[in-house]
Design a protein around this motif. Structure first.
Motif, PDB file in Angstrom:
ATOM      1  N   LEU B 164       0.812  -1.217   0.000  1.00 36.80           N
ATOM      2  CA  LEU B 164       0.000   0.000   0.000  1.00 36.80           C
ATOM      3  C   LEU B 164       0.844   1.265   0.000  1.00 36.80           C
ATOM      4  O   LEU B 164       0.455   2.267  -0.592  1.00 36.80           O
ATOM      5  CB  LEU B 164      -0.935   0.014   1.224  1.00 36.80           C
ATOM      6  N   SER B 165       2.012   1.201   0.627  1.00 38.81           N
ATOM      7  CA  SER B 165       2.760   2.446   0.740  1.00 38.81           C
ATOM      8  C   SER B 165       3.810   2.607  -0.363  1.00 38.81           C
ATOM      9  O   SER B 165       4.249   3.713  -0.634  1.00 38.81           O
ATOM     10  CB  SER B 165       3.429   2.534   2.117  1.00 38.81           C
ATOM     11  N   ARG B 166       4.220   1.502  -1.031  1.00 37.83           N
ATOM     12  CA  ARG B 166       5.353   1.626  -1.938  1.00 37.83           C
ATOM     13  C   ARG B 166       5.030   1.443  -3.430  1.00 37.83           C
ATOM     14  O   ARG B 166       5.798   1.846  -4.268  1.00 37.83           O
ATOM     15  CB  ARG B 166       6.432   0.597  -1.568  1.00 37.83           C
ATOM     16  N   THR B 167       3.901   0.811  -3.760  1.00 43.87           N
ATOM     17  CA  THR B 167       3.641   0.576  -5.180  1.00 43.87           C
ATOM     18  C   THR B 167       2.612   1.576  -5.721  1.00 43.87           C
ATOM     19  O   THR B 167       1.869   2.189  -4.953  1.00 43.87           O
ATOM     20  CB  THR B 167       3.081  -0.846  -5.399  1.00 43.87           C
ATOM     21  N   PHE B 168       2.579   1.708  -7.036  1.00 36.37           N
ATOM     22  CA  PHE B 168       1.642   2.666  -7.646  1.00 36.37           C
ATOM     23  C   PHE B 168       0.187   2.297  -7.351  1.00 36.37           C
ATOM     24  O   PHE B 168      -0.594   3.119  -6.897  1.00 36.37           O
ATOM     25  CB  PHE B 168       1.870   2.735  -9.159  1.00 36.37           C
ATOM     26  N   THR B 169      -0.168   1.017  -7.619  1.00 35.09           N
ATOM     27  CA  THR B 169      -1.565   0.619  -7.389  1.00 35.09           C
ATOM     28  C   THR B 169      -1.911   0.664  -5.913  1.00 35.09           C
ATOM     29  O   THR B 169      -3.035   1.007  -5.544  1.00 35.09           O
ATOM     30  CB  THR B 169      -1.835  -0.795  -7.946  1.00 35.09           C
ATOM     31  N   GLY B 170      -0.943   0.326  -5.062  1.00 31.66           N
ATOM     32  CA  GLY B 170      -1.190   0.388  -3.626  1.00 31.66           C
ATOM     33  C   GLY B 170      -1.533   1.799  -3.194  1.00 31.66           C
ATOM     34  O   GLY B 170      -2.499   2.039  -2.474  1.00 31.66           O
ATOM     35  N   ARG B 171      -0.749   2.759  -3.702  1.00 29.98           N
ATOM     36  CA  ARG B 171      -1.029   4.150  -3.350  1.00 29.98           C
ATOM     37  C   ARG B 171      -2.346   4.609  -3.957  1.00 29.98           C
ATOM     38  O   ARG B 171      -3.045   5.437  -3.386  1.00 29.98           O
ATOM     39  CB  ARG B 171       0.100   5.040  -3.847  1.00 29.98           C
ATOM     40  N   ALA B 172      -2.655   4.066  -5.131  1.00 25.24           N
ATOM     41  CA  ALA B 172      -3.934   4.430  -5.760  1.00 25.24           C
ATOM     42  C   ALA B 172      -5.098   3.977  -4.878  1.00 25.24           C
ATOM     43  O   ALA B 172      -6.126   4.645  -4.783  1.00 25.24           O
ATOM     44  CB  ALA B 172      -4.039   3.783  -7.136  1.00 25.24           C
ATOM     45  N   ILE B 173      -4.941   2.827  -4.200  1.00 20.88           N
ATOM     46  CA  ILE B 173      -5.991   2.361  -3.294  1.00 20.88           C
ATOM     47  C   ILE B 173      -6.170   3.354  -2.155  1.00 20.88           C
ATOM     48  O   ILE B 173      -7.294   3.711  -1.786  1.00 20.88           O
ATOM     49  CB  ILE B 173      -5.650   0.958  -2.745  1.00 20.88           C
ATOM     50  N   LEU B 174      -5.067   3.836  -1.605  1.00 22.23           N
ATOM     51  CA  LEU B 174      -5.169   4.843  -0.544  1.00 22.23           C
ATOM     52  C   LEU B 174      -5.788   6.123  -1.086  1.00 22.23           C
ATOM     53  O   LEU B 174      -6.552   6.799  -0.409  1.00 22.23           O
ATOM     54  CB  LEU B 174      -3.781   5.154   0.035  1.00 22.23           C
TER      55      LEU B 174
END
Lengths: 325, 291
Positions: B164-174
């Motif tokens: 969630l904190s390091r990948t593009f899609t993870g950040r997109a979820i946040l």
């Protein structure tokens, strides 16, 4: 003054119900009692869920607390039923008020989660409380009553009166000033608040009435089954039915839960006897999800849509006729 | 009776239990905390996870943790499907509050009934070499049936936090929970991101289910006990903060363990609810709150 057709209809239902106890056999009262129990639960759920827009998942908790109020009173002094029923209403009304007071100031979803968890904690409490039988359960011994064919017939008639009373109360709330306030909260709480609707007070009224009504539905349960233990009193099916019946019937008016309860209740009693009781549960779940997803206004909504459609067709045909003439 | 021995063992048992609770609450933390979808069926999906693991364990002799991990793609697909239905039926039309809740409630009930229809209401358990063994360090007992779930749960929580904190899609979820429009302007499709997040949420349920059945026998209605618990953890943790979720899970695990040791096992179930109610009344934004 014009009398609404509701009252003669209610009176006629009651008289027919009482008369029926002398002609039909025991099974019909047992089945009828369960349908009426569902009807009261559904009507109660809808006062908060349908009118106000707040979901109560803990219906089984309120129901069981009504039942356990009866058990406590029975163990202590064994009072007559006309004392037991109001007592259950008061206990569960206060429970509803308390739950509402703590969570209703927050978003609606917190209330839903809190009620769900509350039912589980109340179950833990009852399991640990020796006085009401704990996990083992408690027996209730019923005595014969004069006039009625059997004790179940007597309970059926009582339940019929309570059900008619509940529906009348829901109908009153639906049309009264309170009901309009509740509808305003359901549609847009912030706007209602701004327009001067006392939202918190109305929400608390509606949770209290809901709790009390569910308590009443549960109050007679120990006398009906003569044996109460936590697992069956807090059964999830009670909570599911309380939601499924209004959702299937239609939540926006007092009629919806009545239609839903009579229909779903009868279907359940039928499948229980003719197919199996597990499959019966599956049917309730599938119907609930199906109606919620595909027919959000329930049967009442479908009927209204159908009526509008036929009217449109008729007008179109009349228009065609006049065009050809 | 109030010995250091008992106290330290209760504390360690609570931490192990809490770590496992983090695994159960993790998926809900994403789905409820980030996407604002009140998936009350989450514990029911965890139970489903337990039963598929039970099935492969008895039929094929698979290790429960391995089975749980192998089932994650299937649960991911299931999650995407459930979210698509939810989106089409409720979120798009703005009916999520009443009808959406009833929808998940119905799903929870259907899952429970289907499991009862297939396996009955008996308790089921899995077999593995380490279940029943205990590691002893000094006066502290570390049963493997708690230790293995704890380690797996920590690994999964760490992995999700990293994702969630390091990948593009993870950040997109946040991002989708914070500003949907801005996300769309960045060229990400919010519906796709939400399907992905819901899928990940349910995928964790497969692993959590495996851990649950390692800890002890499972029966179909077990999930209900976890509803209050997981929501208490997610809300106390501050709605979607992974760090907060972990901390809240450990807190509830330890409190339950103390109540179990010093008050009585049957009262442990009431702990989570008291915490939930207290949180809602005193600090509705949770430990790591964003409100």
């Amino acid at each position: 003054m014009r009398i609404a057709p509701f009252w003669p209809l209610a009176a006629a239902t009651f008289v027919i119900g009482v008369a029926a106890t002398f002609y039909f056999n025991e099974y019909y009262f047992v089945a009828g009692y369960l349908v009426l129990q569902g009807l009261i639960m559904a009507t109660a759920w809808n006062i908060l869920g349908g009118f106000t827009g707040y979901v109560n998942f803990g219906s089984a908790g309120f129901f069981a607390m009504g039942a356990y109020t009866s058990v406590v009173l029975y163990t202590a002094i064994n009072p007559p039923l006309f004392v037991v029923i109001p007592a259950a209403a008061v206990v569960c009304g206060l429970l509803g008020l308390g739950a509402g007071y703590l969570t209703l100031r927050l978003r609606g979803v917190y209330f839903a989660i809190a009620t769900l968890a509350m039912a589980i904690v109340l179950e833990t409490l009852m399991v640990n409380w020796e006085y009401v039988g704990g996990a083992i359960g408690a027996f209730i011994i019923t005595e014969d009553v004069p006039f009625f064919a059997s004790y179940n017939a007597y309970l059926f008639v009582l339940m019929l009166a309570l059900a008619i009373g509940s529906v009348a109360l829901a109908r009153y709330l639906n049309f009264s000033r309170i009901g309009r306030g509740l509808a305003a909260i359901r549609d847009d709480e912030v706007a209602a608040e701004c327009a001067g609707v006392p939202t918190l007070r109305l929400k608390l009224i509606s949770t209290t009435v809901m709790g009390a009504m569910m308590g009443v539905a549960g109050a007679l349960y120990p006398y009906f089954v003569t044996f109460v233990e936590p697992v069956s009193a807090f059964s999830l099916i009670v909570a599911v039915n309380a939601i499924a019946m209004p959702m299937i019937g239609g939540t926006s008016t007092w009629v919806g839960p009545v239609i839903g309860a009579l229909l779903l209740g009868s279907v359940q009693e039928w499948t229980k006897v003719n197919i199996s009781s597990e499959l019966n549960l599956l049917i309730v779940g599938v119907l609930l999800v199906g109606f919620v997803a595909l027919a959000p206004q329930g049967i009442v909504g479908l009927a209204q849509k159908f009526a509008a459609w036929t009217r449109e067709q008729r007008e179109k045909r009349r228009g065609d006729d006049s065009a050809t003439a | 009776m109030f010995s250091i021995d008992l106290l330290s063992n209760a504390l360690v048992a609570g931490l192990l239990l809490g770590g496992f609770y983090a695994a159960v609450a993790l998926g809900l933390s994403i789905v409820f905390g980030q996407l604002d979808i009140v998936n009350i069926a989450h514990p029911a999906f965890v139970i489903l996870g337990s039963y598929v693991v039970y099935m492969t364990n008895t039929a094929l002799g698979w290790d429960p943790v391995l089975a749980g991990v192998l089932f994650t793609p299937l649960f991911f697909a299931l999650g995407v499907a459930v979210y698509r239905i939810y989106y089409a039926g409720f979120e798009r039309t703005g009916r999520e509050s009443l009808a959406g809740l009833a929808f998940f409630f119905g799903i929870m009930f259907i899952l429970e009934v289907v499991i009862i229809l297939i396996y009955g209401v008996d308790y089921r358990l899995v077999e593995a070499a380490y279940i029943g063994q205990t590691l002893r360090i000094g006066i502290i007992d570390l049963p493997y049936r708690m230790l293995v779930p704890f380690i797996t749960a920590m690994a999964m929580t760490g992995g999700i936090a990293f994702y969630l904190s390091r990948t593009f899609t993870g950040r997109a979820i946040l991002a989708v929970s914070q500003d949907r429009l801005a996300l769309e302007l960045m060229g990400a499709n919010p519906i796709r991101i939400k399907s992905l997040a819901f899928g990940i949420g349910l995928a964790t349920a497969a692993v959590a289910g495996a851990l649950l059945i390692i800890i002890g026998p499972v029966e179909p209605s077990f999930g209900r006990l976890y509803i209050g618990r997981v929501f208490a953890i997610v809300i106390l943790g501050g709605m979607g903060s992974i760090k907060g979720t972990l901390l809240a899970a450990l807190l509830i695990g330890v409190s339950e363990s103390f109540v179990q040791t010093f008050v009585g096992p049957s009262w442990a179930d009431a702990v989570a609810f008291s915490v939930l109610l207290l949180t809602l009344v005193v600090r509705p934004q949770g430990l790591y709150g964003r409100l």
